[in-house]
Design an enzyme around this catalytic site. Structure first.
Site, PDB file in Angstrom:
ATOM      1  N   GLU A  51      56.432   6.719  79.088  1.00 16.65           N
ATOM      2  CA  GLU A  51      56.768   7.612  77.974  1.00 16.65           C
ATOM      3  C   GLU A  51      57.272   8.969  78.456  1.00 16.65           C
ATOM      4  OE1 GLU A  51      53.897   4.546  77.041  1.00 16.65           O
ATOM      5  OE2 GLU A  51      53.823   6.201  78.480  1.00 16.65           O
TER       6      GLU A  51
ATOM      7  N   ASN B 108      58.459  -1.078  78.638  1.00 14.73           N
ATOM      8  CA  ASN B 108      59.729  -0.853  77.949  1.00 14.73           C
ATOM      9  C   ASN B 108      60.594   0.196  78.647  1.00 14.73           C
ATOM     10  OD1 ASN B 108      57.494   0.896  76.694  1.00 14.73           O
ATOM     11  ND2 ASN B 108      59.357   1.979  76.125  1.00 14.73           N
TER      12      ASN B 108
ATOM     13  N   ASP C 167      59.730  -0.460  71.783  1.00 13.45           N
ATOM     14  CA  ASP C 167      58.537  -0.211  72.601  1.00 13.45           C
ATOM     15  C   ASP C 167      57.681  -1.458  72.757  1.00 13.45           C
ATOM     16  OD1 ASP C 167      56.834   1.330  74.191  1.00 13.45           O
ATOM     17  OD2 ASP C 167      55.595   1.934  72.486  1.00 13.45           O
TER      18      ASP C 167
END
Length: 540
Positions: free
Chosen positions: A192, A258, A301
Site C-alpha cells: 500500500e 496486488n 486489491d
C-alpha cells in the site's frame, strides 16, 4: 537489582531443564505430520493443510471442551499469531513486535522479547505479527520495521538481527517466516506504500542473505514489459503471507499481492507481473520455476496471498501433484504444482466481475467492472471473497475448508502521485449502505470447488480454520465465538464466547496425553481441552 538478575537467570535455567528441548531439524519439519503433538510451522506442515492428526477431541466429546488457561498479551490491536509448540513450549508473537515463550501446559511465561520499533512507522493494517518459524535451536521473527531476528529458543536472547529493507519507504514484515533446509524465507508487506515487493532467504546460522526474488521484474527481465513506463518501481506486489514448500520438488510456493496503486491502473497499463500471481521458486536459489496469474492488471486489491495448499490427489483419472487456492477474487483454483498448469476454477462466493475463467486460466472480464470516479458496484468487495485467514484440508473427509466472505463494495478511483512512505492506493471504496456483509464456513470438493456444506456466519469473518482427525473443524467469527462443527456435515457441535472478535486461526497440540486447541482473541490467547475427568466417557 543484581540479586533480581541472578534469581531470573536461575529461574530460566530451571525451566529449561524441565523442558529439555531437542533441536527442530529440517527433517522434523518435513515429517511434521508424524508428530501431531507438536505444531512446527505456521500452517502445521509444509503443505499448508492446517490439519491436526490428533483425535482425542472428537465429535462425541467436543461438547465438554473447556478453557484451561488464558495468556494476556500486554498490547492492543489484532492478535493474529499462530503459536508454535514443540517439546512442551509454546512460542507466540504478538502485536507491537512482542514475543513470548510459554509453558504449553499452563501458560506460564518462560521468556519475553520485544523488538524496538521507531515512533513513525508506516503500517497498512495494524501492528500485527503472525508468528515464528523454528529451525535448530532458534526461533525466527520478522518485524514491522523489516528486520529478521533469530532468538535462542531457550532464553529469548538475540542471536542475530538483520535489516532487509528500509521501513521509511513503507517496507514491513507481518508474516511468520518459513524455515526450509538451512534457510529462513520471508516476504515483504507494504504494497500500500508503493514498494517493490520481494521474497528473501537468509542463512539460519549467520543471518546472511542467500537470495532475493523481486516480485516485480526489473529492466531486461521477463515480465518487465507488463508494466507501463516506470510504474514497476512503485508497483507493490508484496508477499505478505507465509508460503508452502514441496520437499520432493524443492519448490516453495508464494502468493503475491496486488499492484499499486491498488484501485487506479491507468498509469500502470499491462498485466503487472508478478502481482496477483502464484510463484514457484527453487528453494536453494530463489529462481522462478513457474508463475500463474489469477487477476491480471488488478484494480480491486484482490491479493493472491491466500495460503496455497499442496495436495496429492487423483484428478481427472490420474494422480496429480496439485496446488489449490481459494482466491480473494472469488474463484477457487486447481493448478498442477510441478509446472503451474491451470486445471480448473470455479466461483466459491458471489462475484460480478468475470464472465468465467477461460481454458488457460485467464479471466474473461465483464465490461464495466473497473472502479470509476463516481463509484462502481462490484463483488467481491475490497476485502475479498476470502483473505489471509487460513483454510484447511482433512485427508480423512477429503474436504477443503475455508472462511468465505459475502460482501460487495463501491469502488472509486483517481490518479495519485507517489510519495515515499505515504499511502499509495488510488482512491477508496465504500460498502453499500443497504447491504449487510455476511459470511460462511464452507466445505468444498478440493478437485472441483463444489460446495458440500456451509455454516453461515452473522458477519463476514476474519478467522481461519483448523481440521482435525477427530472429525472436527474449528473456526472463529467476528462475534467472538470459537466453534467446532462436524467436518463431514457442518453441524455445529460446540461454541465458546471469547469476548472479542477473532482475527486468527486455531491450532492444536498435545502434552502428557492431553489434546489442546489454542486460538487468539482480542489481546488474549485462550487454550482449550477436555476437563481431566472428561478425557474418558462420563459414568451415567
Amino acid at each position: 537489582m543484581k540479586r533480581y538478575r541472578i534469581l531470573l537467570v536461575f529461574a530460566v535455567a530451571i525451566i529449561n531443564a524441565d523442558f529439555g528441548q531437542a533441536q527442530v531439524t529440517f527433517q522434523r519439519l518435513v515429517e511434521a505430520a508424524k508428530e501431531p503433538q507438536n505444531w512446527l510451522t505456521y500452517s502445521g506442515d509444509y503443505a499448508g493443510r492446517r490439519h491436526s492428526g490428533l483425535e482425542q477431541i472428537d465429535t462425541a466429546n467436543v461438547e465438554r471442551l473447556a478453557a484451561q488457561w488464558v495468556f494476556q498479551s500486554e498490547a492492543k490491536g489484532k492478535f493474529e499469531t499462530t503459536p508454535l509448540v514443540f517439546d512442551g513450549v509454546m512460542y507466540v508473537t504478538g502485536q507491537e513486535n512482542l514475543a513470548y515463550a510459554l509453558d504449553a501446559r499452563t501458560g506460564r511465561m518462560i521468556w519475553r522479547y520485544r523488538h524496538p520499533l521507531p515512533d513513525q512507522l508506516p503500517d497498512c493494517c495494524g501492528k500485527v505479527n503472525r508468528g515464528f518459524a523454528v529451525l535448530g535451536d532458534k526461533v525466527f521473527m520478522a518485524t514491522l520495521n523489516s528486520h529478521l531476528v533469530a532468538l535462542d529458543a531457550k532464553t529469548g536472547n538475540v542471536i542475530w538481527d538483520v535489516v532487509a529493507a528500509d521501513y521509511r519507504e513503507g517496507y514491513s514484515f507481518t508474516l511468520a517466516p518459513l524455515a526450509v533446509k538451512d534457510k529462513i524465507i520471508v516476504g515483504t508487506s507494504g504494497g500500500e506504500y508503493g514498494v517493490r515487493g520481494f521474497i528473501d532467504a537468509y542463512d539460519a546460522e549467520t543471518g546472511k542473505r542467500a537470495w532475493r526474488f523481486y516480485t516485480i521484474p526489473g529492466p531486461g527481465e521477463p515480465g518487465h514489459e507488463t508494466w507501463e513506463g516506470d510504474s514497476w518501481k512503485t508497483g507493490g506486489a508484496p508477499a505478505w503471507l507465509t508460503g508452502t514448500y514441496d520437499p520432493e520438488l524443492n519448490l516453495t510456493y508464494w502468493g503475491i499481492g496486488n499492484p499499486g496503486p491498488g484501485l487506479f491502473g491507468e498509469e500502470r497499463e499491462g498485466d503487472n507481473l508478478y502481482s496477483n500471481c502464484m510463484v514457484a521458486l527453487d528453494a536453494d536459489t530463489g529462481k522462478l520455476k513457474w508463475h500463474f496469474q489469477f487477476t491480471p492488471h488488478d484494480v480491486h486489491d484482490w491479493d493472491a496471498t491466500e495460503i496455497p495448499v499442496l495436495l496429492d490427489l487423483e484428478f481427472e483419472g490420474r494422480p496429480r501433484k496439485l496446488l489449490v487456492q481459494a482466491n480473494r477474487n472469488g474463484f477457487y483454483y486447481v493448478l498442477d504444482r510441478t509446472n503451474g498448469e491451470f486445471l480448473h476454477a470455479t466461483a466459491f462466493a458471489r462475484q460480478t466481475w468475470a464472465k468465467e475463467i477461460g481454458p488457460e486460466g485467464r479471466p474473461v472480464v465483464l465490461p464495466g467492472s473497473a472502479p470509476t470516479p463516481e463509484g462502481n458496484y462490484v463483488c467481491p468487495g475490497l476485502s475479498g471473497a476470502t483473505n489471509w485467514m487460513s483454510p484447511s484440508y482433512n485427508p480423512g473427509t477429503g474436504l477443503f475448508y475455508l472462511a468465505a466472505r459475502e460482501q460487495c463494495d463501491l469502488y472509486f478511483n483517481s490518479p495519485q502521485p507517489y510519495r515515499e512512505g505515504v499511502f499509495f492506493f488510488g482512491s477508496t471504496f465504500q460498502p453499500p449502505a443497504n447491504e449487510k456483509q455476511w459470511g460462511a464456513l464452507r466445505a468444498l470438493d478440493p478437485r472441483t470447488g463444489e460446495l458440500k456444506w456451509e455454516f453461515k456466519y452473522y458477519s463476514a469473518p476474519w478467522a481461519g480454520t483448523l481440521s482435525t482427525a477427530g472429525g472436527l473443524v474449528f473456526a472463529g467469527d467476528m462475534e467472538g465465538y470459537i466453534l467446532a462443527v462436524d467436518a463431514r456435515t457442518g453441524k455445529e457441535l460446540w461454541h465458546f464466547q471469547t469476548g472479542a472478535p477473532i482475527y486468527s486461526s486455531p491450532m492444536s497440540y498435545s502434552l502428557d496425553g492431553r489434546q489442546y486447541v489454542a486460538i487468539p482473541s482480542g489481546s488474549a490467547l485462550i487454550v482449550f481441552s477436555l476437563p481431566e475427568g472428561g478425557l474418558k466417557e462420563p459414568k451415567l
